[in-house]
Design a protein around this motif. Structure first.
Motif, mmCIF file in Angstrom:
data_model
loop_
_atom_site.group_PDB
_atom_site.id
_atom_site.type_symbol
_atom_site.label_atom_id
_atom_site.label_comp_id
_atom_site.label_asym_id
_atom_site.label_seq_id
_atom_site.Cartn_x
_atom_site.Cartn_y
_atom_site.Cartn_z
ATOM 1 N N ALA A 139 30.058 48.237 36.284
ATOM 2 C CA ALA A 139 30.434 49.530 36.850
ATOM 3 C C ALA A 139 29.326 49.993 37.992
ATOM 4 O O ALA A 139 29.854 50.047 39.127
ATOM 5 C CB ALA A 139 30.371 50.631 35.887
ATOM 6 N N LEU A 140 28.042 49.877 37.627
ATOM 7 C CA LEU A 140 27.303 50.070 38.550
ATOM 8 C C LEU A 140 27.036 49.001 39.686
ATOM 9 O O LEU A 140 26.770 49.392 40.720
ATOM 10 C CB LEU A 140 25.774 50.118 37.948
ATOM 11 C CG LEU A 140 25.275 51.415 36.821
ATOM 12 C CD1 LEU A 140 24.278 51.107 36.098
ATOM 13 C CD2 LEU A 140 25.320 52.564 37.779
ATOM 14 N N VAL A 160 42.358 54.787 28.734
ATOM 15 C CA VAL A 160 41.827 53.345 29.271
ATOM 16 C C VAL A 160 42.048 53.331 30.840
ATOM 17 O O VAL A 160 41.358 52.865 31.512
ATOM 18 C CB VAL A 160 42.932 52.338 28.685
ATOM 19 C CG1 VAL A 160 42.543 51.025 29.419
ATOM 20 C CG2 VAL A 160 42.434 52.107 27.117
ATOM 21 N N LEU A 161 43.107 54.076 31.338
ATOM 22 C CA LEU A 161 43.065 54.250 32.855
ATOM 23 C C LEU A 161 41.835 54.792 33.479
ATOM 24 O O LEU A 161 41.307 54.434 34.227
ATOM 25 C CB LEU A 161 44.428 55.043 33.257
ATOM 26 C CG LEU A 161 45.741 54.093 33.543
ATOM 27 C CD1 LEU A 161 46.964 55.343 33.274
ATOM 28 C CD2 LEU A 161 45.832 53.301 34.469
ATOM 29 N N ALA A 162 41.383 55.864 32.750
ATOM 30 C CA ALA A 162 40.304 56.463 33.263
ATOM 31 C C ALA A 162 38.972 55.706 33.220
ATOM 32 O O ALA A 162 38.164 55.777 34.020
ATOM 33 C CB ALA A 162 40.122 57.991 32.396
ATOM 34 N N LEU A 204 35.541 41.177 44.747
ATOM 35 C CA LEU A 204 34.772 40.433 43.535
ATOM 36 C C LEU A 204 34.717 41.041 42.114
ATOM 37 O O LEU A 204 34.105 40.512 41.183
ATOM 38 C CB LEU A 204 33.095 40.204 44.405
ATOM 39 C CG LEU A 204 33.148 39.261 45.348
ATOM 40 C CD1 LEU A 204 31.768 39.319 46.017
ATOM 41 C CD2 LEU A 204 33.472 37.908 45.002
ATOM 42 N N PHE A 205 35.018 42.167 42.448
ATOM 43 C CA PHE A 205 35.111 43.140 41.229
ATOM 44 C C PHE A 205 36.189 43.396 40.358
ATOM 45 O O PHE A 205 36.925 44.466 40.265
ATOM 46 C CB PHE A 205 34.403 44.412 41.510
ATOM 47 C CG PHE A 205 33.126 44.451 42.291
ATOM 48 C CD1 PHE A 205 31.794 44.017 41.618
ATOM 49 C CD2 PHE A 205 32.931 44.383 43.629
ATOM 50 C CE1 PHE A 205 30.743 43.689 42.380
ATOM 51 C CE2 PHE A 205 31.843 44.523 44.198
ATOM 52 C CZ PHE A 205 30.760 43.970 43.576
ATOM 53 N N GLY A 206 37.005 42.198 40.230
ATOM 54 C CA GLY A 206 38.106 42.119 39.678
ATOM 55 C C GLY A 206 38.385 42.253 38.035
ATOM 56 O O GLY A 206 36.940 41.869 37.621
ATOM 57 N N LEU A 240 35.213 51.955 35.578
ATOM 58 C CA LEU A 240 34.557 50.603 35.801
ATOM 59 C C LEU A 240 34.426 50.056 37.353
ATOM 60 O O LEU A 240 33.555 49.314 37.646
ATOM 61 C CB LEU A 240 35.442 49.589 34.890
ATOM 62 C CG LEU A 240 34.973 48.385 34.647
ATOM 63 C CD1 LEU A 240 33.649 48.187 34.102
ATOM 64 C CD2 LEU A 240 36.213 47.439 33.791
ATOM 65 N N GLY A 241 35.292 50.706 38.203
ATOM 66 C CA GLY A 241 35.374 50.119 39.537
ATOM 67 C C GLY A 241 36.290 49.016 39.845
ATOM 68 O O GLY A 241 36.070 48.131 40.875
#
Length: 498
Positions: free
Chosen positions: A375-376, A54-56, A21-23, A61-62
């Motif tokens: 993210a949260l 950006v990777l970090a 769901l977090f795509g 962001l998860g």
């Protein structure tokens, strides 16, 4: 102060909070790829050209799954252009976004990036200008171990092991007249079914997404889904849904209530899919892949496209406000509330293009306001989604009529006992939320984070103007929800607080 009440009970289960769901979504559009995830020569870039900053931020962001390479772009894309030595790759016109595609970044680079980011790839095949054979060729290149021309070509290009991509989209938004290769529902449904059948011959482990309507406002909405699923139901695992919410007209009450529309959209697609299942006597229940959703100031796109052909032009690089962050938080609540039927969701897009991450070419990357609720939620929505039915005040909106002022969902981690409550106050006055936690004894509230709506934004110069504010944890189950705010309230057993 008005009061809303909600009962939270672990017996009221909806389903697991699926990590899919977090795509997110990386399309060859604007500066999402070039200048976003990929920028050779950037101070943080690795030898392949992947931006380390950006990777970090992607990891922070998860993000769990990333859809690639489109979007409208995929409907005219030749996947073979993006493999092999970069110096041999052709430059092509991208008709979707009136751009010149250099193909310096393709499938092989994306897979290296996905593994570095720790995300699952979600690949789309071109069913606009191409068909069954090209989709099977791409799947063979990506997933077959070796011993064939295409799998050995992948190995020659440096990927000895298969990419093992399990999640695939059968085209994109082919109901839309703007789409290269636009089709009727019967035309698309037949092609999608043939492609799905053949792809599962190549690799029976894949999960496939059929194209649903481009948005709920399409004149063919629901009829499109019904016809497509008549052709494809036995062959696919998901039907897609896309939606964007436009704050351009300044109607804050309506934009804050956008999740009401998303909720109805999901309910209607589920009903349509279940009607086809009943008609075909199928017991398996199809899920939704809500693989494009976000806030989008759509009036800017025509001006962005009114130009000559260019490489990676800036397109819809919206700067999001604190109000937009509240909306995004509420849309995530809605996706979680339908966790039993929404199996995949992708916020569009990851970098620069209506994105939680913005960059300057050669310069910094930063978190937009909408980064924080995503993210949260991704970090703390772990476990089982619980059904919540808040009672309380409501108010009028121009777009959606009378809407509930408070929207909530809860996620219970059965292993640790922790509880995360996500709540939005859509109204223009503070509301007291009363939480009934009698079915979860012993929990202690130890964190309350909030974002209140407003016009503040994050920029390269002021990247932290909009961030979640810590508030006093609630006592006696009473939480003050500020007017027009998104909130996360976390509970844990005292010995497990962290």
């Amino acid at each position: 102060m008005d009061t809303a009440k909600v009962t939270i009970d672990p017996a009221f289960r909806i389903g697991p909070a699926d990590r899919r769901l977090f795509g997110s979504f990386v399309e060859h559009m604007g500066r999402c790829v070039y200048g976003g995830v990929f920028e050779p020569g950037h101070p943080t870039a690795d030898p392949l050209g992947l931006r380390g900053d950006v990777l970090a931020l992607t990891r922070e962001l998860g993000v769990s799954v990333v859809r690639y390479p489109g979007g409208n772009f995929v409907s005219g894309y030749r996947w073979e252009d993006g493999i092999g030595p970069t110096g041999d790759r052709p430059r092509r016109l991208d008709l979707a976004w009136k751009s010149v595609e250099t193909n310096a970044f393709g499938l092989d680079e994306f897979m290296v990036w996905a593994r570095a980011a720790g995300v699952e790839p979600m690949m789309a095949v071109n069913l606009g200008t191409r068909g069954v054979q090209e989709a099977c060729d791409l799947l063979e290149y990506a997933n077959h171990p070796g011993g064939t021309h295409l799998s050995d070509l992948r190995r020659k290009h440096g990927a000895e092991d298969p990419y093992d991509i399990r999640l695939w989209c059968l085209g994109n938004e082919l109901d839309g007249p703007w789409q290269v290769g636009h089709k009727t529902a019967d035309e698309y449904g037949r092609l999608a079914a043939e492609t799905a059948r053949a792809m599962k011959m190549v690799d029976p482990r894949v999960s496939l997404v059929a194209c649903g309507s481009s948005n709920r406002g399409m004149p063919t909405f629901a009829a499109w889904e019904a016809t497509v699923l008549e052709h494809t139901y036995e062959h696919v695992d998901y039907i897609s849904a896309h939606t964007y919410y436009d704050p351009t007209d300044g109607d804050r009450a309506s934009i804050l209530a956008s999740a009401v529309d998303m909720d109805a959209f999901i309910t209607e697609v589920v009903a349509t899919a279940d009607q086809v299942a009943a008609k075909q006597r199928r017991t398996r229940r199809l899920k939704i892949s809500f693989d494009e959703w976000n806030v989008w100031y759509q009036q800017g796109l025509p001006a962005d496209l009114d130009r000559d052909w260019a490489e990676a032009p800036a397109l819809i690089e919206d700067t999001f406000t604190a109000t937009d962050a509240v909306v995004v938080g509420d849309l995530l609540i809605t996706l979680l509330r339908h966790a039993d039927r929404v199996g995949v969701a992708c916020q569009a897009q990851l970098a620069n293009v209506i994105a939680p991450i913005r960059t300057v070419t050669g310069g910094p990357a930063w978190r937009q306001s909408i980064f924080h609720p995503f993210a949260l939620t991704a970090r703390h929505a772990r476990g089982t989604v619980l059904r919540t039915e808040p009672t309380g005040p409501s108010h009028d909106t121009a777009r959606y009529g009378r809407v509930p002022s408070v929207d909530t969902v809860a996620v219970h981690d059965e292993e640790t006992g922790a509880l995360a409550v996500f709540a939005v106050n859509r109204g223009d006055t503070d509301i007291q939320l009363q939480l009934d936690l009698r079915a979860l004894p012993g929990l202690v509230a130890h964190e309350h984070l909030s974002i209140a709506a407003g016009d503040a934004t994050n920029t390269a110069e002021t990247p932290d103007r909009v961030t979640p504010r810590p508030l006093s944890p609630p006592t006696a189950g009473l939480v003050r929800l500020e007017a027009a705010s998104w909130n996360l309230i976390r509970f844990a057993h005292p010995h497990e607080e962290r």
